[in-house]
Enzyme design. Structure first.
Site, PDB file in Angstrom:
ATOM      1  N   HIS B  79       0.773  -1.163   0.128  1.00 47.00           N
ATOM      2  CA  HIS B  79       0.056   0.089  -0.058  1.00 47.00           C
ATOM      3  C   HIS B  79       0.809   1.374  -0.060  1.00 47.00           C
ATOM      4  O   HIS B  79       0.746   2.066  -1.015  1.00 47.00           O
ATOM      5  CB  HIS B  79      -0.867   0.005   1.303  1.00 47.00           C
ATOM      6  CG  HIS B  79      -1.734   0.993   1.274  1.00 47.00           C
ATOM      7  ND1 HIS B  79      -1.289   2.294   2.125  1.00 47.00           N
ATOM      8  CD2 HIS B  79      -2.726   1.724   0.674  1.00 47.00           C
ATOM      9  CE1 HIS B  79      -2.473   3.266   2.201  1.00 47.00           C
ATOM     10  NE2 HIS B  79      -3.428   2.813   1.099  1.00 47.00           N
ATOM     11  N   GLU B 383     -10.553  -6.338 -14.162  1.00 44.34           N
ATOM     12  CA  GLU B 383      -9.200  -6.845 -12.988  1.00 44.34           C
ATOM     13  C   GLU B 383      -9.969  -7.939 -12.230  1.00 44.34           C
ATOM     14  O   GLU B 383      -8.994  -8.334 -11.606  1.00 44.34           O
ATOM     15  CB  GLU B 383      -9.650  -5.745 -11.946  1.00 44.34           C
ATOM     16  CG  GLU B 383     -10.733  -5.205 -11.249  1.00 44.34           C
ATOM     17  CD  GLU B 383     -10.688  -4.051 -10.605  1.00 44.34           C
ATOM     18  OE1 GLU B 383      -9.674  -3.746 -10.114  1.00 44.34           O
ATOM     19  OE2 GLU B 383     -11.772  -3.202 -10.601  1.00 44.34           O
ATOM     20  N   THR B 405      -4.486  -3.719 -13.986  1.00 51.01           N
ATOM     21  CA  THR B 405      -3.699  -5.204 -13.900  1.00 51.01           C
ATOM     22  C   THR B 405      -2.963  -5.349 -12.424  1.00 51.01           C
ATOM     23  O   THR B 405      -2.583  -6.348 -12.327  1.00 51.01           O
ATOM     24  CB  THR B 405      -2.467  -4.994 -14.930  1.00 51.01           C
ATOM     25  OG1 THR B 405      -1.953  -3.526 -14.855  1.00 51.01           O
ATOM     26  CG2 THR B 405      -2.879  -5.207 -16.203  1.00 51.01           C
ATOM     27  N   ASP B 407      -4.964  -5.323  -9.829  1.00 55.15           N
ATOM     28  CA  ASP B 407      -5.911  -6.689  -9.249  1.00 55.15           C
ATOM     29  C   ASP B 407      -5.971  -7.757  -9.883  1.00 55.15           C
ATOM     30  O   ASP B 407      -5.961  -9.086  -9.630  1.00 55.15           O
ATOM     31  CB  ASP B 407      -7.027  -5.735  -8.858  1.00 55.15           C
ATOM     32  CG  ASP B 407      -7.339  -5.307  -7.521  1.00 55.15           C
ATOM     33  OD1 ASP B 407      -6.145  -5.428  -6.924  1.00 55.15           O
ATOM     34  OD2 ASP B 407      -8.355  -4.872  -7.095  1.00 55.15           O
ATOM     35  N   CYS B 477      -4.667   0.902 -16.431  1.00 56.11           N
ATOM     36  CA  CYS B 477      -4.448   1.913 -15.603  1.00 56.11           C
ATOM     37  C   CYS B 477      -3.748   1.282 -14.335  1.00 56.11           C
ATOM     38  O   CYS B 477      -3.449   2.038 -13.390  1.00 56.11           O
ATOM     39  CB  CYS B 477      -5.713   2.488 -14.952  1.00 56.11           C
ATOM     40  SG  CYS B 477      -6.904   1.354 -14.245  1.00 56.11           S
TER      41      CYS B 477
END
Lengths: 539, 539
Positions: B79, B383, B405, B407, B477
């Protein structure tokens, strides 16, 4: 096939609540709220119903000891439901009206309080929960099959037996069973299973006398400590596999190597960590720190399956050794064991290549040590989308494929079955009048195989794999292997067999026969159309 | 492109540790250990480095306030790393040598103690962490682009500008940027982005003045309370979208509707629940019970994306209204807004059909209310593997596709990026001498697009989608949109554009030009071979 409540007693029974029917059958017993209590009460001869919010792998012993399982959360593919079905144990899940208070050891339902030790009865066929101890009668078919009753005493059984012989003549798909224990395997065989399509090895680690050794293995600081722990576990595993292979003498048995995330085996609270630390003679801080470090945000997508086997090769090596030692022993005793070693969660051909080489090395070592050859196969479970689209590469290193459609459904949809069923699946299955696009799904993909998505990936997989190995044996061992329309699909895409829990084996045999009949009828219809066209052309 | 440490000062700096370089640049500031502290210290004019074990979505404000982020856990796609890169913020992750003690507000590293308020400097280009406050100098190119320096003052900038004009002449792929805020969008545009390929809306909910309203929405007991909360959030969202669309005037902006699991917005401890309960004037028990009920075992595969939009339709309706109100307002002011509404996590065509109808209804309502027409598109992020294999069905209801891409890599591999990088990815990338099958992976699939697996699903998706809609716009994205070899692949399979974080836009433009040149060279080589064959045949 399943036990039922005695019809006369049922009429007077008081209904408490209704949950989701998760594993058919009827069970009655005294309420307990922990797996430890279930085991203990069962030991002193009590029939118990294990009541939990939801179950986890360390509830296996308790579930095994209980007559039935009732949970307030989860759906038909929650842990409780899947395990109960595989055990053939009556189970009701997602019974949201009951509110469990673990501390007080009681649950409330519509204002009523049911305490530990009170009798309840649960019907896994319709999800109904009753108050009190309703007498349960086993199905005649099972009583005959297990030798409790003679065939000539049961008309129902004779119908069943004759019908199933017709069924078996028709079907082309093999039918195997998912079973982890010799007694399950025995029942599966009696119900017509032609092999074990999935024996999970992780349940074997949760037994109280085994767990500490496995925990020591995970927490080991050095190779020596790890080897010692391995040496302690090996005999247990060998015994497990010996029993399974012996029961299935002459039939193939797929044994899946360790699959779940390691942290499932470790303490979840500081208190548990303190206990474990004491048991292992390690500092609490170390045990707790390691448990935290092994914690995962999304364990379903984490450090599990062959990823474990690759990072801790000694675990898989021990398991392969245990399988092969058991098989060699049986061979020496005159049996004909047919072990198939299965590597779970492969997504990349290199994962299989690496683990396969290791497994072969150990297997050949054992064969040399024992001085007797046992044939074995090494294959993989297909449960990751990447495995489907790269099946041509993976097939090169596999003697067999087995679709793990439970996990494949999870990854293909991006659905965690532990989460989606309680949270939004009901909404997805609902038709909203006037709303285009509803119901979003016609059936839960965990119950009925999703042909368009999961099925499309399976087709791609079969086609790619057989493009390099035309004769590759491909089966399915997800829960779908016992669901009729899913079995039809497996027939259509050319699988060799389906595997499901023992109690669903007769259903799968029937569905396999239906698939063959459907195919034949379709062929006949086509031939008739062709003849008609020919006649028309000629005229 | 990124700021650097002043070379002379760097020579004397004391190196503390080395982590993983997660987001390039150089940053120096005083150590803080919580996001609240980061925000507070920054408010009083301090430069701070936020030091955390790992970050979560509620650290966004703190990350935004900090000059740089340092974590002791996680990998290049954790993250902290992903968010920092999207913010163009310097970040070092997985710096395992530092041991953080949140209670004492200090960390230790190789026996040394660094306390809250001490200065450290981090280099996101090589992962090195230094003690002390090393001066940072911005890149000349950025200084010119943002108007701090004149083009004629920087030779480097002039080279850059000329080179990029050649690049843009060659490339066929569009290049857009992932940006959530007007200032990010502005920078992206200055760096050459031709639109916003992904604006995430969830970060907008975590601002302290907004979060309680959103929490009230989640916890609402009745539709009225829910509506009230929605009414409070709407103006904030409208303002967000107004700023973004204005900054990108005349260029397309894809706004993704709410994506993360709801429980990320709720308290994780009883103490937080008590605070929230007080703030909302609700009983603690209720807030805590609901938070627990929303907890998920595998949030990545749980109740998120369009699953939220479907179960709580008022959230998406509010977001669509905010987008369209902002767009209509801008149109009235003479701007040319081009909003594209993106439904995340679609795996089944019905999900898109249902949410699309709802979105259209709201959009047309707003257009009627405002008396001005703004064109808008509705599309979906791809996704989920199921979306790829059923792309022909989904495309019917989509005006555009955008491959998520990050996920898609997670679900295709069955990898949770929060887990696998710290646990076994290093092992997978390692070559073990003499071991066939190693390294298992040549690169982390979260950094370099996995052509054989994820890429194969993308190809299937493009082919199926364009079989029903030949002109469907398809972009990407995920983080891969800024990685050169992945950009080449996107060109090869016929995508229309790539989208990446603002700072990677020039890299993506260059990679897109390379892809076009590679293709042309390949075509020339083929033509030459053909000519040669023709000549040989003729002779």
């Amino acid at each position: 096939m399943h036990p039922q409540f005695e019809p006369s007693a049922l009429q007077q029974a008081q209904k408490l609540a209704k949950g989701i029917a998760a594993s058919p059958g009827a069970a009655a017993g005294r309420v307990v709220f922990t797996s430890d209590d279930a085991v203990e009460w069962a030991k002193r001869g009590e029939r118990v119903i294990l009541v939990r919010r939801m179950t986890s792998p360390d509830d296996i012993e308790g579930m095994n000891a209980a007559k039935g399982i009732l949970t307030s959360e989860g759906g038909r593919t929650s842990h409780a439901a899947v395990v109960a079905r595989s055990m053939g144990k009556t189970c009701v899940v997602g019974c949201r009206d009951i509110v469990i208070d673990y501390e007080r050891k009681q649950f409330t339902v519509n204002g009523m309080v049911v305490r530990e030790g009170d009798y309840i009865s649960i019907d896994g066929t319709n999800g109904v929960v009753y108050l009190g101890d309703i007498p349960v009668v086993p199905s005649e078919i099972i009583r005959v099959i297990t030798g409790e009753m003679k065939p000539e005493e049961s008309e129902l059984y004779r119908y069943y037996a004759e019908f199933m012989s017709w069924v078996d003549e028709r079907r082309k798909l093999g039918v195997q069973a998912n079973a982890d224990k010799p007694e399950e395997a025995k029942l599966a065989r009696l119900l017509g299973a032609e092999g074990i399509g999935l024996a999970r090895t992780e349940h074997m680690f949760f037994a109280p006398e085994r767990l500490p050794h496995f925990q020591r293995l995970i927490l080991a600081d050095d190779p020596k400590e790890r080897e010692e722990a391995i040496a302690k576990i090996l005999p247990f595993q060998r015994e497990d596999f010996y029993g399974l292979l012996k029961e299935m003498d002459g039939l193939p048995v797929i044994i899946r190597l360790l699959d779940p995330p390691l942290h499932e085996f470790l303490p979840h609270t500081q208190e548990q960590a303190r206990e474990l630390a004491e048991k292992l003679g390690k500092p609490f801080e170390e045990v707790w720190a390691k448990s935290l470090r092994l914690h995962e945000h999304n364990p379903m997508l984490g450090h599990r399956g062959c990823r474990l086997g690759i990072t801790f090769p000694e675990i898989y090596r021990m398991q392969v050794r245990a399988i092969m030692e058991a098989a060699c022993q049986l061979k020496k005793e005159g049996y004909n064991p047919k072990p198939k070693i299965e590597i779970p969660l492969v997504g990349h051909a290199n994962e299989l290549l690496l683990t396969r080489k290791d497994a072969e090395e150990v297997a050949e070592q054992v064969i040399a040590e024992q001085g007797i050859r046992v044939d074995y196969l090494i294959g993989t479970m297909i449960e990751i989308p990447r495995a489907c689209v790269t099946a041509d590469q993976i097939a090169k290193f596999a003697d067999f494929f087995s679709f793990g459609t439970n996990d494949l459904t999870q990854t293909t949809f991006g659905f965690s079955r532990d989460d989606v069923e309680g949270k939004f699946m009901a909404h997805y299955l609902e038709e909203i009048p006037g709303k285009e696009g509803t119901p979003i799904l016609k059936a839960s993909p965990f119950e009925v195989l999703d042909r368009e998505g999961v099925g499309e990936l399976m087709k791609i997989c079969v086609q790619k794999a057989r493009s390099v190995k035309p004769d590759l044996e491909i089966g399915i061992c997800g829960e779908h292997g016992g669901e009729p329309t899913s079995v039809w699909f497996c027939h259509e895409i050319g699988l060799n067999y389906v595997s499901c829990s023992a109690f669903r084996v007769p259903v799968a045999r029937l569905a396999a026969a239906q698939a063959a009949v459907r195919e034949q009828k379709e062929a006949e219809r086509k031939a008739a159309r062709r003849r008609k066209v020919l006649v028309e052309v000629r005229d």
